[in-house]
Design a protein around this motif. Sequence first.
Motif, PDB file in Angstrom:
ATOM      1  N   ARG A 195       9.183  13.441   5.742  1.00 29.00           N
ATOM      2  CA  ARG A 195       8.519  12.236   5.243  1.00 29.00           C
ATOM      3  C   ARG A 195       7.511  11.729   6.271  1.00 29.00           C
ATOM      4  NH1 ARG A 195      11.106   8.495   1.408  1.00 29.00           N
ATOM      5  NH2 ARG A 195      12.793   9.543   0.305  1.00 29.00           N
ATOM      6  N   ARG A 196       6.423  11.186   5.760  1.00 31.74           N
ATOM      7  CA  ARG A 196       5.478  10.451   6.592  1.00 31.74           C
ATOM      8  C   ARG A 196       5.604   8.984   6.198  1.00 31.74           C
ATOM      9  NH1 ARG A 196       2.348  14.930   5.120  1.00 31.74           N
ATOM     10  NH2 ARG A 196       1.413  13.687   3.436  1.00 31.74           N
ATOM     11  N   SER A 197       5.924   8.159   7.149  1.00 28.14           N
ATOM     12  CA  SER A 197       6.225   6.753   6.852  1.00 28.14           C
ATOM     13  C   SER A 197       5.269   5.820   7.599  1.00 28.14           C
ATOM     14  CB  SER A 197       7.671   6.424   7.230  1.00 28.14           C
ATOM     15  OG  SER A 197       8.561   7.220   6.467  1.00 28.14           O
ATOM     16  N   TYR A 198       4.932   4.703   6.924  1.00 28.83           N
ATOM     17  CA  TYR A 198       3.991   3.737   7.481  1.00 28.83           C
ATOM     18  C   TYR A 198       4.434   2.315   7.137  1.00 28.83           C
ATOM     19  CZ  TYR A 198       1.018   7.907   7.452  1.00 28.83           C
ATOM     20  OH  TYR A 198       0.534   9.172   7.636  1.00 28.83           O
ATOM     21  N   ILE A 199       3.953   1.382   7.929  1.00 29.77           N
ATOM     22  CA  ILE A 199       4.008  -0.027   7.555  1.00 29.77           C
ATOM     23  C   ILE A 199       2.617  -0.368   7.037  1.00 29.77           C
ATOM     24  CG2 ILE A 199       4.261  -2.403   8.376  1.00 29.77           C
ATOM     25  CD1 ILE A 199       6.193  -1.354  10.486  1.00 29.77           C
ATOM     26  N   ARG A 200       2.530  -0.739   5.750  1.00 22.78           N
ATOM     27  CA  ARG A 200       1.236  -1.010   5.127  1.00 22.78           C
ATOM     28  C   ARG A 200       1.138  -2.500   4.824  1.00 22.78           C
ATOM     29  NH1 ARG A 200      -0.832   4.075   4.115  1.00 22.78           N
ATOM     30  NH2 ARG A 200       0.661   5.691   3.479  1.00 22.78           N
ATOM     31  N   SER A 201      -0.025  -3.079   5.129  1.00 17.95           N
ATOM     32  CA  SER A 201      -0.202  -4.523   4.993  1.00 17.95           C
ATOM     33  C   SER A 201      -1.539  -4.827   4.334  1.00 17.95           C
ATOM     34  CB  SER A 201      -0.143  -5.193   6.369  1.00 17.95           C
ATOM     35  OG  SER A 201       1.014  -4.794   7.089  1.00 17.95           O
ATOM     36  N   TYR A 202      -1.527  -5.878   3.491  1.00 17.78           N
ATOM     37  CA  TYR A 202      -2.734  -6.276   2.763  1.00 17.78           C
ATOM     38  C   TYR A 202      -2.797  -7.799   2.658  1.00 17.78           C
ATOM     39  CZ  TYR A 202      -2.223  -1.452   1.121  1.00 17.78           C
ATOM     40  OH  TYR A 202      -2.057  -0.094   1.059  1.00 17.78           O
ATOM     41  N   PHE A 203      -3.977  -8.351   2.929  1.00 12.85           N
ATOM     42  CA  PHE A 203      -4.253  -9.739   2.585  1.00 12.85           C
ATOM     43  C   PHE A 203      -4.880  -9.742   1.193  1.00 12.85           C
ATOM     44  CE2 PHE A 203      -4.177  -9.895   7.214  1.00 12.85           C
ATOM     45  CZ  PHE A 203      -3.422 -11.034   7.448  1.00 12.85           C
ATOM     46  N   LEU A 204      -4.396 -10.625   0.310  1.00 12.48           N
ATOM     47  CA  LEU A 204      -4.824 -10.611  -1.080  1.00 12.48           C
ATOM     48  C   LEU A 204      -5.513 -11.904  -1.478  1.00 12.48           C
ATOM     49  CD1 LEU A 204      -1.542  -9.120  -2.593  1.00 12.48           C
ATOM     50  CD2 LEU A 204      -3.590  -7.887  -1.877  1.00 12.48           C
ATOM     51  N   SER A 205      -6.483 -11.778  -2.386  1.00 17.04           N
ATOM     52  CA  SER A 205      -7.126 -12.946  -2.978  1.00 17.04           C
ATOM     53  C   SER A 205      -6.510 -13.204  -4.352  1.00 17.04           C
ATOM     54  CB  SER A 205      -8.632 -12.711  -3.117  1.00 17.04           C
ATOM     55  OG  SER A 205      -8.884 -11.757  -4.150  1.00 17.04           O
ATOM     56  N   ALA A 206      -6.886 -14.310  -4.975  1.00 17.02           N
ATOM     57  CA  ALA A 206      -6.379 -14.631  -6.306  1.00 17.02           C
ATOM     58  C   ALA A 206      -6.838 -13.593  -7.329  1.00 17.02           C
ATOM     59  CB  ALA A 206      -6.854 -16.026  -6.719  1.00 17.02           C
ATOM     60  N   ASN A 208      -7.018 -10.442  -6.686  1.00 21.34           N
ATOM     61  CA  ASN A 208      -6.435  -9.181  -6.233  1.00 21.34           C
ATOM     62  C   ASN A 208      -7.390  -8.325  -5.413  1.00 21.34           C
ATOM     63  OD1 ASN A 208      -3.803  -9.432  -6.907  1.00 21.34           O
ATOM     64  ND2 ASN A 208      -3.814  -7.972  -8.589  1.00 21.34           N
ATOM     65  N   ASP A 209      -8.448  -8.931  -4.865  1.00 23.72           N
ATOM     66  CA  ASP A 209      -9.226  -8.219  -3.861  1.00 23.72           C
ATOM     67  C   ASP A 209      -8.373  -8.093  -2.608  1.00 23.72           C
ATOM     68  OD1 ASP A 209     -11.502  -7.893  -5.390  1.00 23.72           O
ATOM     69  OD2 ASP A 209     -12.298  -9.853  -4.829  1.00 23.72           O
ATOM     70  N   THR A 210      -8.525  -6.978  -1.916  1.00 14.77           N
ATOM     71  CA  THR A 210      -7.617  -6.665  -0.816  1.00 14.77           C
ATOM     72  C   THR A 210      -8.352  -6.506   0.502  1.00 14.77           C
ATOM     73  OG1 THR A 210      -6.144  -5.507  -2.338  1.00 14.77           O
ATOM     74  CG2 THR A 210      -5.862  -5.050  -0.004  1.00 14.77           C
ATOM     75  N   LEU A 211      -7.857  -7.189   1.507  1.00 10.20           N
ATOM     76  CA  LEU A 211      -8.314  -6.998   2.883  1.00 10.20           C
ATOM     77  C   LEU A 211      -7.234  -6.195   3.585  1.00 10.20           C
ATOM     78  CD1 LEU A 211     -10.342  -7.614   5.165  1.00 10.20           C
ATOM     79  CD2 LEU A 211      -9.021  -9.692   5.630  1.00 10.20           C
ATOM     80  N   LYS A 212      -7.500  -4.926   3.794  1.00 10.41           N
ATOM     81  CA  LYS A 212      -6.485  -4.004   4.279  1.00 10.41           C
ATOM     82  C   LYS A 212      -6.358  -4.073   5.803  1.00 10.41           C
ATOM     83  CE  LYS A 212      -4.942   0.773   3.753  1.00 10.41           C
ATOM     84  NZ  LYS A 212      -4.535   0.933   5.161  1.00 10.41           N
ATOM     85  N   VAL A 213      -5.130  -4.129   6.263  1.00 13.43           N
ATOM     86  CA  VAL A 213      -4.826  -4.046   7.690  1.00 13.43           C
ATOM     87  C   VAL A 213      -4.557  -2.578   8.011  1.00 13.43           C
ATOM     88  CG1 VAL A 213      -3.273  -4.850   9.521  1.00 13.43           C
ATOM     89  CG2 VAL A 213      -3.823  -6.352   7.588  1.00 13.43           C
ATOM     90  N   ARG A 214      -4.854  -2.177   9.210  1.00 12.75           N
ATOM     91  CA  ARG A 214      -4.617  -0.781   9.592  1.00 12.75           C
ATOM     92  C   ARG A 214      -3.155  -0.397   9.388  1.00 12.75           C
ATOM     93  NH1 ARG A 214      -2.383  -0.320  14.853  1.00 12.75           N
ATOM     94  NH2 ARG A 214      -2.239  -2.330  15.925  1.00 12.75           N
ATOM     95  N   ASP A 215      -2.930   0.806   8.885  1.00 14.55           N
ATOM     96  CA  ASP A 215      -1.567   1.310   8.690  1.00 14.55           C
ATOM     97  C   ASP A 215      -0.914   1.593  10.041  1.00 14.55           C
ATOM     98  OD1 ASP A 215      -1.912   1.189   5.969  1.00 14.55           O
ATOM     99  OD2 ASP A 215      -2.497   3.288   5.768  1.00 14.55           O
ATOM    100  N   THR A 241      -5.426 -15.553   0.316  1.00 10.91           N
ATOM    101  CA  THR A 241      -4.384 -16.587   0.369  1.00 10.91           C
ATOM    102  C   THR A 241      -2.976 -16.012   0.449  1.00 10.91           C
ATOM    103  OG1 THR A 241      -4.345 -16.668  -2.062  1.00 10.91           O
ATOM    104  CG2 THR A 241      -5.819 -18.205  -0.921  1.00 10.91           C
ATOM    105  N   LYS A 242      -2.848 -14.694   0.385  1.00 12.95           N
ATOM    106  CA  LYS A 242      -1.509 -14.089   0.390  1.00 12.95           C
ATOM    107  C   LYS A 242      -1.503 -12.834   1.251  1.00 12.95           C
ATOM    108  CE  LYS A 242       2.129 -12.464  -2.751  1.00 12.95           C
ATOM    109  NZ  LYS A 242       2.533 -12.300  -4.182  1.00 12.95           N
ATOM    110  N   LEU A 243      -0.353 -12.574   1.853  1.00 15.04           N
ATOM    111  CA  LEU A 243      -0.154 -11.353   2.635  1.00 15.04           C
ATOM    112  C   LEU A 243       1.056 -10.605   2.092  1.00 15.04           C
ATOM    113  CD1 LEU A 243      -0.604  -9.486   5.153  1.00 15.04           C
ATOM    114  CD2 LEU A 243       0.959 -11.007   6.376  1.00 15.04           C
ATOM    115  N   VAL A 244       0.903  -9.292   1.929  1.00 19.34           N
ATOM    116  CA  VAL A 244       2.016  -8.428   1.544  1.00 19.34           C
ATOM    117  C   VAL A 244       2.152  -7.326   2.583  1.00 19.34           C
ATOM    118  CG1 VAL A 244       2.924  -6.815  -0.170  1.00 19.34           C
ATOM    119  CG2 VAL A 244       1.728  -8.880  -0.915  1.00 19.34           C
ATOM    120  N   VAL A 245       3.343  -7.194   3.140  1.00 19.69           N
ATOM    121  CA  VAL A 245       3.645  -6.129   4.103  1.00 19.69           C
ATOM    122  C   VAL A 245       4.760  -5.267   3.524  1.00 19.69           C
ATOM    123  CG1 VAL A 245       4.352  -5.565   6.446  1.00 19.69           C
ATOM    124  CG2 VAL A 245       3.018  -7.649   6.020  1.00 19.69           C
TER     125      VAL A 245
END
Length: 304
Positions: A195-206, A208-215, A241-245
């Motif tokens: 398996r190749r595993s990562y922590i993936r993170s995104y800042f989201l707008s209302a 659903n536009d995404t500002l991607k953080v480096r994996d 306005t939102k962050l998903v990790v």
Amino acid sequence: MKHIIWVFVIAVSVVACTKKVALNKDQFTALLIDMHMADGVLKIANPEHRDEKDNYLYYNDLFKKYGITRSDFDSCLNYYSKNFTAFNRMYDAVIDTLNRRQTQKMRILSQFTKDDTINLFSGYTMTVADTIRPDSTNPKAPKKDSVVYAERVVKADTVHFDKRNQFVLVEVDSIVPGMYNFYTALKWNRRIQGRRSYIRSYFLSAENDTLKVRDIPVSTYDSIRMRDYNWSHYVKDSIYTKLVVKIVDSEIDKRAKVKTKEIDGWVTNTRLNRVYVGDNRKKQLEKEYDIPTSVQRRPDARKK
């Protein structure tokens, strides 16, 4: 202090000095305080080394403020420094005033920043399974032991991966422009292969536009040590306005001969800090993170 020492060297070379000086003791003390304040500003604004004589030119505005010339200042310094004990008391007052001003500024800064450097970690969002018993009065009720999946937020410091929870999410809705630091730690109960595993993170707008953080690549081969992972990212645009990790996002390596089907381990010490940054640093970060290609449509962060 080094600027004052240089001035003192010049001052003692003055041959004639009248006892009738341009500034009295209190006025000269106030001037020395202002000169030290100017030194501090110059040091921040121009950190590179300057010639001491060139620095003296920046005191001209202060001399104008007190209605004196450079020659008047030299005479005052020469006059007051002749009494070593009295001059030391004068400088004690200068240092005491500067210390009190610094303490006051730090207190104000702490007041402004106390709500900006905080841990925003809201807990782990996990998929859980509930068993629903049938309702005898409802013919369409599910059969006994039917499984319904739902989501819940677990605020515990440590959570474990299991068969149904092969990843966990961190979701934060209180995102505003600023600098964010994310930290977490992972420990595997057994070695994970294929398996190749990562922590993936995104800042989201209302929208659903995404500002991607480096994996962040995650090591899954070490089942002995707990490893720390972190990232930092500056959010410039207020639309996010939102962050998903997602911890962790795994991909099966098809070329691997041995593949571990399930992840077995735990995640702990997770935190998300919004960090205070000053105006100068903010301008630098806005330039550094002003990358138009970083905006993209949001992938399905929940997809296993």
